[in-house]
Scaffold this motif. Structure first.
Motif, mmCIF file in Angstrom:
data_model
loop_
_atom_site.group_PDB
_atom_site.id
_atom_site.type_symbol
_atom_site.label_atom_id
_atom_site.label_comp_id
_atom_site.label_asym_id
_atom_site.label_seq_id
_atom_site.Cartn_x
_atom_site.Cartn_y
_atom_site.Cartn_z
ATOM 1 N N GLY A 228 -9.186 -2.700 7.125
ATOM 2 C CA GLY A 228 -8.541 -2.494 5.840
ATOM 3 C C GLY A 228 -9.537 -2.395 4.704
ATOM 4 O O GLY A 228 -9.368 -1.584 3.783
ATOM 5 N N TYR B 88 -3.451 -3.477 5.910
ATOM 6 C CA TYR B 88 -4.147 -4.000 7.082
ATOM 7 C C TYR B 88 -4.725 -5.383 6.786
ATOM 8 O O TYR B 88 -4.648 -6.292 7.610
ATOM 9 N N ASN C 55 -7.323 0.033 2.813
ATOM 10 C CA ASN C 55 -5.905 -0.154 3.121
ATOM 11 C C ASN C 55 -5.586 -1.642 3.057
ATOM 12 O O ASN C 55 -5.836 -2.386 4.003
ATOM 13 N N GLU D 173 0.852 -1.194 0.000
ATOM 14 C CA GLU D 173 0.000 0.000 0.000
ATOM 15 C C GLU D 173 0.887 1.243 0.000
ATOM 16 O O GLU D 173 1.075 1.906 1.030
ATOM 17 N N TYR E 113 -1.261 -1.790 11.356
ATOM 18 C CA TYR E 113 -2.485 -1.676 12.152
ATOM 19 C C TYR E 113 -2.120 -1.446 13.614
ATOM 20 O O TYR E 113 -1.396 -2.253 14.220
#
Length: 224
Positions: free
Chosen positions: A183, A191, A188, A12, A20
């Motif tokens: 996520g 995550y 995301n 990402e 996280y």
């Protein structure tokens, strides 16, 4: 997770935060194991007891019914079970435990029935001839011989439920599913990968532990 931060930045690249951090992973792991463990204890108790009961003469008439009830649990997706359970049980841990119990019952019941039914009838006859009571035969002959097959069913049930338990995060049961849901909601993928990898490693570790236990059981049976 912090040691693998460069990898998650690669997954990402546009995210400012890729680790996280709303809860420590060891805390999430403990909650995950708690939910799966409680569901496994209840499911094993019910599944093995039901399998034993319907393989006795008095309970043989209920054998088809027990098989159908156990199969019914896997005909409903866990998400549907959660949707039905939340209005009754509320948000939190209890709905996911109920869903895991229903979803994990079939392998245990099926393998308990298979293991007990495959015990050599000549061994049971010999045990009767030695003056053993039905309870003694069950405890000292049938269950030890059926144990590897029963354990295989427990192994399947627990391993599947480790992955399924992640759905508990959708109903307020905090566990390793939290990073995955967070996520997805926030877009995301780092995550999501963290949660998925942790659950996969946990499932593989538990599965390997059961494999060791099965080997030990088989070696003991071979030696005896």
């Amino acid at each position: 997770m912090s040691a693998a931060e460069p990898l998650f930045h690669w997954v990402e690249p546009d995210a400012r935060q890729v680790i996280y951090s709303r809860a420590d992973f060891y805390v999430l792991l403990g909650r995950h194991l708690f939910v799966v463990g409680i569901a496994a204890l209840v499911t094993i108790s019910i599944g093995v007891s039901a399998g034993i009961a319907v393989t006795r003469k008095r309970g043989s008439d209920f054998l088809p019914l027990v098989g159908q009830v156990a199969s019914l649990g896997q005909t409903f997706p866990p998400v549907a079970v959660l949707a039905l359970a939340v209005p009754v049980l509320g948000f939190g841990t209890l709905p996911i435990i109920v869903a895991l119990m229903l979803y994990g019952l079939l392998p245990i019941v099926r393998n308990t029935l298979t293991g007990l039914q495959e015990v050599d009838a000549e061994l049971i006859t010999a045990a009767h001839a030695m003056g053993m009571t039905p309870l003694q035969i069950l405890r000292q002959v049938e269950l030890p011989l059926a144990a590897p097959v029963i354990l295989a069913g427990i192994r399947t049930s627990v391993t599947i439920n480790i992955a399924t338990a992640a759905l508990g995060a959708t109903v307020g049961a905090s566990n390793l599913g939290d990073p995955i849901i967070s996520g997805i909601v926030n877009g995301n993928m780092a995550y999501v990968v963290q949660g998925a990898l942790t659950i996969a490693l946990l499932a593989l570790s538990v599965d390997s532990l059961f494999e060791v236990l099965q080997r030990q059981l088989r070696s003991r049976l071979s030696a005896s």
